[in-house]
Design an enzyme around this catalytic site. Structure first.
Site, PDB file in Angstrom:
ATOM      1  CG  ASN A 150      49.805   1.229 -58.270  1.00 21.88           C
ATOM      2  OD1 ASN A 150      48.919   2.311 -58.174  1.00 21.88           O
ATOM      3  ND2 ASN A 150      50.573   2.524 -58.714  1.00 21.88           N
ATOM      4  CB  CYS A 181      51.650   5.499 -55.486  1.00 22.87           C
ATOM      5  SG  CYS A 181      53.402   5.299 -55.398  1.00 22.87           S
ATOM      6  N   GLY A 182      48.979   3.322 -55.449  1.00 26.35           N
ATOM      7  CA  GLY A 182      47.189   3.546 -54.297  1.00 26.35           C
ATOM      8  C   GLY A 182      46.487   4.419 -55.704  1.00 26.35           C
ATOM      9  CD  GLU A 183      49.187   5.618 -59.184  1.00 26.11           C
ATOM     10  OE1 GLU A 183      49.921   5.548 -57.997  1.00 26.11           O
ATOM     11  OE2 GLU A 183      50.582   5.439 -59.706  1.00 26.11           O
ATOM     12  N   PRO A 231      51.028  10.017 -59.065  1.00 29.95           N
ATOM     13  CG  PRO A 231      52.420   8.716 -57.440  1.00 29.95           C
ATOM     14  CD  PRO A 231      50.966   8.366 -58.783  1.00 29.95           C
ATOM     15  N   GLY A 284      55.845  11.605 -59.626  1.00 30.32           N
ATOM     16  CA  GLY A 284      57.243  12.572 -58.705  1.00 30.32           C
ATOM     17  C   GLY A 284      57.877  12.649 -59.482  1.00 30.32           C
TER      18      GLY A 284
END
Ligand code: CDP
Length: 559
Positions: free
Chosen positions: A252, A254-256, A396, A398
């Protein structure tokens, strides 16, 4: 964070018709997710007390007509015009509902290769990425946040150098994070110093690309502006819980979340700073909230309104959920444990191991109550059935960490004092509450009287505004300075080792930035990547302070 800023975020992003407070949002979401009065009340309590929050799309859309509740999606991009533009359309549908999309563009034939149907030559993956980028520009996610994309290219694709350079100019492909999917074979050649060796040969043009040119391209890009990110293909697939369904090559935005094409995943995060009691982790409370969070997230898979049938099918096959932590650095600050210490990493590793273990256990219970995930046979879970092929992740956080007023994800605090503007441009000075409390104690012990104590406090805060750090303040005790380090005070090795400590007990991956000082060299960046690979990270993002022009680091005006 001041309540006025939190209120303005709530208003701009989450409130639905008839709602006026965060509690109203929690009530709507709990009602949409809970199976009975008891569960509705438990879910409400978890969210309203900021112990647990689901990802933004759930807060925005649960209990509404839109009903799309996941933050993470990945899509398939094929090599034909039909397939490419199908993906553009699907991406737009996802962005419309508040989700972010990841794409691996490696199926698209390289630039210069022949195209049979038109007898022309192919324009390559990077030119198509611009189409996806433009589509994202026009679709503002659900009208509430900007669309996010991850663009991935495998390190063995002939257009890899063009891909790495695709974000050289800031503003190009601005709706994408880009990442190179590297494999062990490539990393081994790098480590062995085989830089002159040919890595890829373009089948039509005959152009040869060496290991060194790809590696240096990656390092140069990261040094220049933090892109590309790097993903470790073999590690992702060694830890793939459902190898029976194939290999994973996409994450996805943000890579998580490494996911199969068309899979989606809903995230939720426990705020670790709310689970401390008398200077210790309150494991009883953490266990209770973990179990409730797993039930909550699992429920979403059935209640979700999916943008396209392929996504519903892929998601329900594995039923992955992404439970993680936020407020981790805040918890360490409260406990007085330095982030960049063995003790800090040990505490985090043990805590994540606990959450992961309880999360798996709850998923196992759910498999007995309801059913296991359909693709269980042949998966890593065959001997211990669970309802969710993956349970844990580190997002994240955010926005939800701003709502919960805690440090984001597993990141160290960026600054303990800064100013922030709300939506009507009113400026607020924000002091990190734990920092302020501990600073008050310190100045009282150092100062002779109340006015001196006020002066010292002001001096410390002004220094943080100016330099971003307390490390240069001579009169502050070393113990205080050791604990109140910021993301930029912490060395890159400690950043990587903290990510690795969490990764040991996380099924999916971790969103984290490895912060480096502006003075970091390309050699340093090389060392980070090699350490990350050895430490078995699945991917990482590196950012050299001040390297991106558009994010000129204004310590006094941003968080
Ligand atoms: O805190 P919040 O739930 O808003 O989101 P996050 O934890 O910062 O981001 C989680 C995921 O949401 C990201 O990895 C993206 O997949 C997606 N996202 C997005 O699509 N658009 C954004 N502007 C931010 C996040």
């Amino acid at each position: 964070m001041t309540s006025s800023i939190i209120d303005s975020i709530i208003k701009a992003r989450y409130l639905r018709e008839g709602e006026s407070s965060f509690e109203d949002i929690c009530r709507r979401v709990a009602k949409a997710m809970g199976k009975d009065e008891k569960e509705i009340s438990d879910f409400y309590e978890e969210m309203a007390s900021f112990r647990f929050l689901p990802n933004s799309p759930t807060l925005m859309n649960a209990g509404t007509k839109l009903g799309q509740l996941s933050a993470c999606f990945t899509l398939y991009v094929g090599d034909s015009i039909e397939e490419i533009f199908d993906a553009v359309k699907w991406g737009a549908l996802i962005h419309k509902t508040g989700g972010g999309t990841g794409y691996n563009f490696s199926n698209i034939r390289p630039e210069g290769e022949s195209v049979c149907s038109t007898e022309g030559v192919a324009s390559g993956p990077i030119s198509f990425m611009k189409v996806f980028n433009a589509a994202t520009d026009v679709i503002k996610q659900g009208g509430r946040r900007r669309g996010a994309n991850m663009g991935i290219l495998n390190v063995w694709h002939p257009d890899i150098l063009k891909f790495i350079e695709s974000k050289k100019n800031e503003g190009d492909i601005s709706n994408f994070n880009i990442s190179v999917m590297v494999n062990d074979e490539f990393m081994r050649l790098v480590e062995a110093g085989e830089f002159d060796r040919t890595w890829i040969k373009h089948s039509d043009t005959g152009e040869e690309i060496t290991v060194g040119s790809v590696w240096n391209g990656i390092i140069d890009g990261i040094w220049a502006n933090g892109e590309p990110g790097v993903l470790f293909y073999d590690e992702i697939n060694r830890k793939n819980m459902t190898p029976n369904l194939g290999l994973i090559d996409t994450t996805n935005p943000c890579g998580e979340q490494p996911l199969f094409h068309f899979e989606s995943c809903v995230l939720g995060s426990l705020n670790l700073s709310k689970f401390l009691i008398e200077g210790k982790l309150d494991k009883t409370a953490l266990e209770r909230s973990t179990r409730l969070a797993v039930r909550f997230l699992d429920e979403i898979i059935d209640k979700n309104v999916y943008p396209i049938p392929q996504i519903e099918e892929a998601t329900k096959k594995t039923r992955k959920i992404g439970l993680g932590l936020m407020g981790v650095h805040d918890a360490l600050l409260i406990l007085g444990i330095p982030y960049d210490s063995l003790e800090g990493r040990k505490f985090c590793e043990d805590t994540m191991e606990f959450v992961n273990k309880i999360g798996i256990d709850e998923s196992h219970r759910l498999s007995e109550e309801k059913s296991e995930f359909p693709a269980l046979k042949g998966s890593a879970w065959e001997d211990y059935a669970v309802r969710n092929a993956a349970v844990t992740t580190i997002a994240p956080t955010g926005t939800i960490s701003i709502l919960a007023d805690c440090s984001s994800g597993i990141e160290p605090v960026f600054s303990y004092a800064y100013t922030r503007k709300d939506t009507v441009q009113k400026t607020f000075e924000i002091l990190h509450p734990i920092f302020e409390r501990e600073l008050d104690k310190v100045v009282k012990s150092v100062a002779k009287n109340a006015s001196e104590s006020e002066e010292l406090k002001r001096e410390a805060i002004d220094t943080v505004h100016k330099t971003g750090s307390v490390q240069g303040i001579k009169w502050l005790p070393d113990d205080f300075k050791r604990i109140f380090k910021t993301a930029l005070d912490i060395d890159w090795r400690s950043h990587v080792l903290m990510q690795a400590a969490f990764q040991k007990h996380v099924h999916a991956s971790i969103s984290k930035t490895i912060n480096m000082p502006n003075s970091a060299t390309k050699k340093d960046i090389e060392s980070v990547l090699l350490l990350a690979w050895h430490e078995k990270l699945k991917g990482l993002t590196i950012y050299r302070t001040g390297s991106r022009q558009s994010v000129v680091l204004e310590l006094s005006s941003d968080s």
